[in-house]
Design a protein around this motif. Structure first.
Motif, PDB file in Angstrom:
ATOM      1  N   GLU A  59       0.832  -1.215   0.000  1.00  0.00           N
ATOM      2  CA  GLU A  59       0.000   0.000   0.000  1.00  0.00           C
ATOM      3  C   GLU A  59       0.863   1.261   0.000  1.00  0.00           C
ATOM      4  O   GLU A  59       0.577   2.224  -0.710  1.00  0.00           O
ATOM      5  N   ILE A  60       1.939   1.253   0.770  1.00  0.00           N
ATOM      6  CA  ILE A  60       2.874   2.381   0.791  1.00  0.00           C
ATOM      7  C   ILE A  60       3.430   2.596  -0.612  1.00  0.00           C
ATOM      8  O   ILE A  60       3.507   3.728  -1.105  1.00  0.00           O
ATOM      9  N   CYS A  61       3.792   1.507  -1.278  1.00  0.00           N
ATOM     10  CA  CYS A  61       4.345   1.599  -2.629  1.00  0.00           C
ATOM     11  C   CYS A  61       3.317   2.131  -3.626  1.00  0.00           C
ATOM     12  O   CYS A  61       3.653   2.948  -4.485  1.00  0.00           O
ATOM     13  N   ARG A  62       2.079   1.684  -3.503  1.00  0.00           N
ATOM     14  CA  ARG A  62       1.022   2.195  -4.397  1.00  0.00           C
ATOM     15  C   ARG A  62       0.817   3.696  -4.190  1.00  0.00           C
ATOM     16  O   ARG A  62       0.667   4.450  -5.148  1.00  0.00           O
ATOM     17  N   ASP A  63       0.824   4.122  -2.936  1.00  0.00           N
ATOM     18  CA  ASP A  63       0.686   5.557  -2.638  1.00  0.00           C
ATOM     19  C   ASP A  63       1.846   6.338  -3.251  1.00  0.00           C
ATOM     20  O   ASP A  63       1.647   7.411  -3.836  1.00  0.00           O
ATOM     21  N   TYR A  64       3.054   5.803  -3.115  1.00  0.00           N
ATOM     22  CA  TYR A  64       4.242   6.444  -3.672  1.00  0.00           C
ATOM     23  C   TYR A  64       4.118   6.563  -5.188  1.00  0.00           C
ATOM     24  O   TYR A  64       4.360   7.627  -5.762  1.00  0.00           O
ATOM     25  N   THR A 120       1.402   6.579  -6.993  1.00  0.00           N
ATOM     26  CA  THR A 120       0.321   7.513  -7.324  1.00  0.00           C
ATOM     27  C   THR A 120       0.813   8.956  -7.256  1.00  0.00           C
ATOM     28  O   THR A 120       0.553   9.756  -8.166  1.00  0.00           O
ATOM     29  N   LEU A 121       1.551   9.284  -6.202  1.00  0.00           N
ATOM     30  CA  LEU A 121       2.071  10.648  -6.077  1.00  0.00           C
ATOM     31  C   LEU A 121       3.138  10.939  -7.126  1.00  0.00           C
ATOM     32  O   LEU A 121       3.214  12.055  -7.652  1.00  0.00           O
ATOM     33  N   SER A 154       4.670  14.593   1.254  1.00  0.00           N
ATOM     34  CA  SER A 154       4.135  13.234   1.281  1.00  0.00           C
ATOM     35  C   SER A 154       5.101  12.243   0.650  1.00  0.00           C
ATOM     36  O   SER A 154       5.307  11.142   1.172  1.00  0.00           O
ATOM     37  N   LEU A 157       6.841   8.987   2.413  1.00  0.00           N
ATOM     38  CA  LEU A 157       6.720   7.633   1.859  1.00  0.00           C
ATOM     39  C   LEU A 157       8.092   7.041   1.548  1.00  0.00           C
ATOM     40  O   LEU A 157       8.330   5.850   1.792  1.00  0.00           O
TER      41      LEU A 157
END
Length: 80
Positions: free
Chosen positions: A27-32, A34-35, A54, A58
């Protein structure tokens, strides 16, 4: 995984393995990712400071997963 090459190029295999084994890390990687898709933002974009902050957070979280397990626990307080 392309968004990881610049900052984590030496750890791509480890990141891939961790993503498949750890849902929180994934999930952390997906957020990274996405940003990173938002970058580069215009310098006058009002969200650039928040996005950069952000991303830095991350990146720090990802790096903590890449450290040896003993090093990850060193910064965690165990006071009860």
């Amino acid at each position: 995984m392309n968004s990881f090459k610049h900052n984590f190029g030496d750890h791509l295999e480890q990141i891939s393995r961790l993503r498949s084994q750890d849902s929180a890390f994934a999930e952390i990687c997906r957020d990274y990712e996405t940003l990173m898709e938002l970058m580069p933002l215009d310098a006058d974009d009002p969200t650039i400071e928040d996005v950069n902050e952000s991303l830095a957070g991350l990146e720090q979280e990802i790096r903590s997963y890449l450290e040896p397990p003993g090093d990850r626990d060193a910064g965690i307080s165990t006071t009860q």
